[in-house]
Design a protein around this motif. Structure first.
Motif, mmCIF file in Angstrom:
data_model
loop_
_atom_site.group_PDB
_atom_site.id
_atom_site.type_symbol
_atom_site.label_atom_id
_atom_site.label_comp_id
_atom_site.label_asym_id
_atom_site.label_seq_id
_atom_site.Cartn_x
_atom_site.Cartn_y
_atom_site.Cartn_z
ATOM 1 N N ARG B 194 -3.898 18.023 5.175
ATOM 2 C CA ARG B 194 -2.592 17.622 5.718
ATOM 3 C C ARG B 194 -2.107 16.405 4.946
ATOM 4 N N LEU B 195 -0.900 15.992 5.309
ATOM 5 C CA LEU B 195 -0.351 14.774 4.728
ATOM 6 C C LEU B 195 -1.297 13.601 4.980
ATOM 7 N N ALA B 196 -1.277 12.648 4.074
ATOM 8 C CA ALA B 196 -2.064 11.439 4.291
ATOM 9 C C ALA B 196 -1.117 10.288 4.576
ATOM 10 N N GLN B 197 -1.580 9.396 5.444
ATOM 11 C CA GLN B 197 -0.795 8.218 5.781
ATOM 12 C C GLN B 197 -1.239 7.069 4.884
ATOM 13 N N ARG B 198 -0.293 6.376 4.344
ATOM 14 C CA ARG B 198 -0.618 5.239 3.486
ATOM 15 C C ARG B 198 0.226 4.036 3.918
ATOM 16 N N LEU B 199 -0.254 2.878 3.585
ATOM 17 C CA LEU B 199 0.541 1.675 3.790
ATOM 18 C C LEU B 199 0.812 1.036 2.435
ATOM 19 N N SER B 200 2.028 0.657 2.225
ATOM 20 C CA SER B 200 2.314 -0.132 1.029
ATOM 21 C C SER B 200 2.781 -1.502 1.502
ATOM 22 N N TYR B 201 2.328 -2.518 0.854
ATOM 23 C CA TYR B 201 2.757 -3.871 1.261
ATOM 24 C C TYR B 201 3.230 -4.627 0.030
ATOM 25 N N THR B 210 7.774 -22.864 8.159
ATOM 26 C CA THR B 210 6.437 -23.128 8.708
ATOM 27 C C THR B 210 5.368 -23.057 7.628
ATOM 28 N N GLY B 211 5.752 -22.746 6.424
ATOM 29 C CA GLY B 211 4.783 -22.646 5.331
ATOM 30 C C GLY B 211 4.181 -21.282 5.203
ATOM 31 N N GLU B 212 4.752 -20.301 5.853
ATOM 32 C CA GLU B 212 4.210 -18.955 5.787
ATOM 33 C C GLU B 212 5.037 -18.093 4.836
ATOM 34 N N ALA B 213 4.332 -17.177 4.159
ATOM 35 C CA ALA B 213 5.017 -16.240 3.278
ATOM 36 C C ALA B 213 5.337 -14.974 4.060
ATOM 37 N N VAL B 214 6.101 -14.105 3.480
ATOM 38 C CA VAL B 214 6.514 -12.877 4.136
ATOM 39 C C VAL B 214 5.990 -11.688 3.330
ATOM 40 N N VAL B 215 5.388 -10.742 4.036
ATOM 41 C CA VAL B 215 4.897 -9.529 3.392
ATOM 42 C C VAL B 215 5.522 -8.337 4.103
ATOM 43 N N ASP B 216 6.113 -7.461 3.336
ATOM 44 C CA ASP B 216 6.681 -6.251 3.917
ATOM 45 C C ASP B 216 5.646 -5.140 3.864
ATOM 46 N N VAL B 217 5.396 -4.506 5.007
ATOM 47 C CA VAL B 217 4.441 -3.400 5.085
ATOM 48 C C VAL B 217 5.208 -2.142 5.468
ATOM 49 N N GLN B 218 4.992 -1.081 4.716
ATOM 50 C CA GLN B 218 5.741 0.146 4.982
ATOM 51 C C GLN B 218 4.795 1.348 4.978
ATOM 52 N N VAL B 219 5.026 2.242 5.928
ATOM 53 C CA VAL B 219 4.227 3.468 5.990
ATOM 54 C C VAL B 219 4.790 4.484 5.004
ATOM 55 N N THR B 220 3.925 5.024 4.193
ATOM 56 C CA THR B 220 4.347 6.104 3.300
ATOM 57 C C THR B 220 3.399 7.282 3.499
ATOM 58 N N TYR B 221 3.775 8.436 2.973
ATOM 59 C CA TYR B 221 2.963 9.631 3.134
ATOM 60 C C TYR B 221 2.652 10.230 1.768
ATOM 61 N N ALA B 222 1.446 10.704 1.616
ATOM 62 C CA ALA B 222 1.048 11.315 0.350
ATOM 63 C C ALA B 222 0.621 12.748 0.612
ATOM 64 N N ASN B 223 0.945 13.611 -0.298
ATOM 65 C CA ASN B 223 0.647 15.034 -0.124
ATOM 66 C C ASN B 223 -0.292 15.528 -1.215
ATOM 67 N N GLY B 224 -0.918 14.578 -1.948
ATOM 68 C CA GLY B 224 -1.701 14.956 -3.118
ATOM 69 C C GLY B 224 -2.861 15.878 -2.811
ATOM 70 N N TYR B 225 -3.667 15.505 -1.826
ATOM 71 C CA TYR B 225 -4.853 16.307 -1.522
ATOM 72 C C TYR B 225 -4.470 17.674 -0.977
ATOM 73 N N ALA B 226 -3.532 17.667 -0.014
ATOM 74 C CA ALA B 226 -3.120 18.939 0.586
ATOM 75 C C ALA B 226 -2.527 19.862 -0.472
ATOM 76 N N SER B 227 -1.762 19.268 -1.369
ATOM 77 C CA SER B 227 -1.137 20.069 -2.417
ATOM 78 C C SER B 227 -2.194 20.619 -3.361
ATOM 79 N N ALA B 228 -3.149 19.762 -3.726
ATOM 80 C CA ALA B 228 -4.213 20.213 -4.639
ATOM 81 C C ALA B 228 -5.040 21.332 -4.000
ATOM 82 N N ARG B 229 -5.184 21.286 -2.701
ATOM 83 C CA ARG B 229 -5.961 22.311 -1.991
ATOM 84 C C ARG B 229 -5.101 23.514 -1.644
ATOM 85 N N GLY B 230 -3.842 23.462 -2.023
ATOM 86 C CA GLY B 230 -2.935 24.560 -1.692
ATOM 87 C C GLY B 230 -2.733 24.679 -0.192
ATOM 88 N N ASN B 231 -2.953 23.589 0.536
ATOM 89 C CA ASN B 231 -2.821 23.567 2.011
ATOM 90 C C ASN B 231 -3.723 24.595 2.686
#
Lengths: 209, 364
Positions: B194-201, B210-231
Motif C-alpha cells: 500500500r501507500l507509505a506515509q512519510r514526513l518531510s520537514y 523566544t529564540g526558537e526556530a521554526v520547522v515545517d513538517v508535512q505528511v507525504t505519501y510514497a507509492n514506490g514499494y507498492a508500485s514495484a510490487r505491482g500492488n
C-alpha cells in the motif's frame, strides 16, 4: 469375511513348519487395508488412519457458470437487498436469464470478470440498479482493460457524482489451450456503502462487504 | 524335530503386527475398547472448498537438498482474492522446469495460474518447546511455557508441551510424557502493499523572539514499494506470525520523523498449518512424509483491502514545530525538554493519525 484362524500351540510342543505357516497366514490377515476415502500411513509403530473426504465446491449466491464461450449464468444475489439483474431481469426468475456476450473482454493477462455494476441515486444514494456485466477491468469507466489499473482499495467510483461502481463476482482466466477457468470471488449477499470526498457529495469509494 | 524360522519371515510378521496398531489420523477417532479398537469417522462433513484452502503434500525432491533432506512439504492454496486481484506466490522464474532450484530470479505467480504455484515449508516451529524468556516481578529469568496446541489435537496422543522453568537455576522445563507424538506448525500470511506515509520537514529561516526556530513538517505519501510490487498481494509461510503493533505513536515520532517510514504493506494471518508425527518421533524430529497435516483457518473467504485514508492529492497544511536553535529536530523529542514541545507533538500525532494509511481487510 473369513475369521482369522490362529493355530493353537500346546505347552512343550516344538513349533512345526505347518504351525508357523498357519501363524504367518493369520498375521497376514491383520494387515489394514484402505477402503473408500480411507488413507493408511504405516509408521512401523502403528498405522495412521486418515478419513479423507473430498472437499465440495461451495455452491452459493452469485455462483457463475460459463456456457460455451458466449453465455454466463449467475445464481441469484442481492446488494442492499436489491436483487441483481441481467438486462433488467431478476436472476431469480425462471428460466434464469443468461448473460450474453459476443466474445470475452479480457486484459493482457487473459483475465476478465463477471461483475456487478451498481448505479446509485443522486439524492438518496440508494441502489437504483445492480446489473451483471462481463468486463476486462471492473474499475474502468467502460470496463475495458487499462495499462494503469486502479489500485486505490475498495471499488473505484465513476460516472457523474461517482455514483457508479462495479464489484467483481468471479474472475475468468483463459488458459493456453483456449479453455476458460472460472474462480468464484463473491459468495454471499452484499452490502454497499459510499464514501464521499471533501465536498460531502461526490462519491470517491464504494465499499462492498 | 524343531525347525528354525527364517529371520526374514519373522521380521515380516513382526512388521505386520506392529503396523496393525491403529492410530488416529485425519477425521478418525481410535479408542481402545475392551481389548479391541473402536475406529470411528469423526463425522465432520467435508469442508467446502473455500478460498485459501490449503493442500499440503510431501514431495520427494528429484535432487535432494542434502543427505538428510530428501523431500519437502509444499502447500498449494485454493485461489483467493484481494479486491479484484488474485493473490500471488513468489516462485523461481522457471519453477515449473527441473532447473527451478538453479534459477535465482523470482517472479510473482498468481494462484489462478496453471500450473498453480506452491509454497515451500522450510522452517517449522515447535509448539511443544519452551523457547521464550519471561521476567516476572521477582526478577528471575524464566522460560515461558511452550505455545501448546489446540484442544482438538489432545485425542491424538501428542506429547505434553513444556511448562516452562527457571532458566538461571538450569532446572529442566517441566514436561509430562503422556503422548509420544510430536506437533509442529507454520503460519500462512498474506501481505498487501500500500501507500507509505512519510514526513518531510523543512527548517525555516524564521527565528522567534523566544529564540526558537521554526520547522515545517508535512505528511507525504510514497507509492514506490507498492508500485514495484505491482500492488500484488503475496502469500508467504512463516514459522510464527507476529502482527505489527497497532499503536504507531512511537513509529510516528521516531520512525517517521527520522524518515524510517512505515511498513508499506498490511498483513493478515490466514491460517496455521499444524502437522503431527507418528508415535515416538522424538523431540527433535522434523516433519517428513510420515507426518499428518491439519489446517486451522483464520480467514475463509475472499478479502477486500483499503487504506484508512483516501489520499487526497491536495495534502494537508504543514504542521509547524518551534524548536530551540542549535539542536536537531529529534533532540528535543527525546530529552528532558520534551515537555516544552508536548503541544507540538500532540498536534503532529493528531495529524499523523488523521493521515495514517494503514489499511484494513474485510471479507466478502
Amino acid at each position: 469375511m473369513t475369521p482369522i484362524e490362529i493355530p493353537v500351540a500346546r505347552s512343550g510342543e516344538p513349533v512345526q513348519p505347518g504351525a508357523w505357516n498357519a501363524m504367518r497366514a493369520a498375521v497376514q490377515q491383520l494387515q489394514l487395508k484402505s477402503g473408500t476415502n480411507c488413507r493408511l500411513k504405516p509408521t512401523g509403530r502403528g498405522t495412521i488412519i486418515d478419513f479423507v473426504q473430498q472437499p465440495q465446491s461451495f455452491s452459493g449466491y452469485w455462483q457463475v457458470t460459463l456456457r460455451g464461450g458466449t453465455q454466463a449464468m449467475v445464481r441469484p444475489g442481492t446488494v442492499n437487498k436489491v436483487p441483481a439483474t441481467i438486462d433488467g431481469v431478476d436472476l431469480a426468475t425462471r428460466p434464469a436469464p443468461l448473460l450474453q456476450f459476443e466474445q470475452l473482454e479480457l486484459d493482457e493477462q487473459d483475465r476478465g470478470y463477471i461483475a456487478l455494476h451498481v448505479r446509485c441515486d443522486a439524492e438518496s444514494y440508494a441502489i437504483l440498479s445492480a446489473e451483471i456485466v462481463q468486463v476486462a477491468d471492473p474499475d474502468t469507466d467502460d470496463g475495458r482493460a487499462t495499462s494503469t489499473p486502479y489500485t486505490g482499495g475498495a471499488a473505484r467510483a465513476f460516472g457523474e457524482g461517482g455514483l457508479q461502481a462495479r464489484h467483481p463476482l468471479a474472475m475468468l482466466r483463459r488458459r493456453a489451450d483456449g479453455s476458460v477457468a472460472v474462480f468464484q470471488m463473491t459468495h454471499f449477499p452484499l452490502q454497499h456503502r459510499l464514501a464521499f470526498g471533501k465536498d460531502g457529495k461526490t462519491a470517491v469509494r464504494h465499499f462492498f462487504y | 524335530m524343531a525347525v528354525g524360522i527364517p529371520v526374514q519371515e519373522w521380521e515380516e510378521a513382526r512388521a505386520i503386527i506392529a503396523n496393525a496398531w491403529p492410530i488416529s489420523g485425519l477425521g478418525v477417532d481410535v479408542r481402545e475398547n475392551g481389548g479391541a479398537f473402536l475406529i470411528s469417522a469423526t463425522g465432520d462433513p467435508a469442508a467446502p472448498l473455500h478460498p485459501w484452502t490449503i493442500r499440503a503434500e510431501w514431495t520427494v525432491l528429484d535432487v535432494p537438498r542434502d543427505a538428510e533432506v530428501r523431500g519437502e512439504w509444499r502447500l498449494s492454496i485454493e485461489p483467493g482474492f484481494v479486491g479484484k486481484a488474485d493473490a500471488h506466490i513468489v516462485m523461481p522464474a522457471a519453477w515449473w522446469t527441473e532447473r527451478a532450484l538453479e534459477v535465482p530470479a523470482v517472479r510473482d505467480v498468481p494462484l489462478t495460474a496453471s500450473p498453480a504455484p506452491y509454497l515451500r515449508v522450510n522452517a517449522w516451529r515447535n509448539p511443544l518447546a519452551s523457547s521464550s524468556l519471561v521476567s516476572p516481578e521477582t526478577g528471575d529469568l524464566r522460560l515461558a511455557p511452550a505455545e501448546g496446541f489446540p484442544a482438538a489435537f489432545r485425542r491424538l496422543g501428542i506429547r505434553t508441551p513444556e511448562g516452562g522453568g527457571d532458566l538461571l537455576s538450569l532446572t529442566a522445563p517441566t514436561a509430562v510424557a503422556e503422548g509420544t507424538r510430536e506437533i509442529r506448525a507454520v503460519d500462512l500470511v498474506l501481505s498487501q502493499p500500500r501507500l507509505a506515509q512519510r514526513l518531510s520537514y523543512t527548517p525555516s529561516d524564521t527565528v522567534l523572539e523566544t529564540g526558537e526556530a521554526v520547522v515545517d513538517v508535512q505528511v507525504t505519501y510514497a507509492n514506490g514499494y507498492a508500485s514495484a510490487r505491482g500492488n500484488r498481494a503475496t502469500l508467504r509461510v512463516v514459522s510464527k506470525y507476529t502482527p505489527p503493533s497497532t499503536d504507531r505513536s512511537l513509529d510516528a515520532l521516531f520512525g517517521l520523523l527520522l524518515q524510517g517510514g512505515d511498513t508499506e504493506q498490511d498483513e493478515i494471518h490466514l491460517a496455521t498449518l499444524w502437522i503431527v508425527s507418528p508415535p515416538d518421533a522424538g523431540a527433535g524430529a522434523e516433519p517428513d512424509g510420515t507426518w499428518t497435516p491439519y489446517a486451522e483457518y483464520k480467514v475463509f473467504w475472499n478479502l477486500h483491502h483499503a487504506t484508512r485514508t483516501f489520499v487526497d492529492p491536495l495534502a494537508d497544511e504543514p504542521i509547524t514545530f518551534q524548536v530551540p536553535i542549535g539542536e536537531g529536530l529529534a533532540q528535543p523529542i527525546v530529552n528532558a525538554e520534551l515537555a516544552r514541545v508536548n503541544t507540538e507533538i500532540a498536534l503532529a500525532l493528531a495529524s499523523l493519525n488523521r493521515s495514517q494509511v494503514t489499511g484494513k481487510f474485510w471479507t466478502v
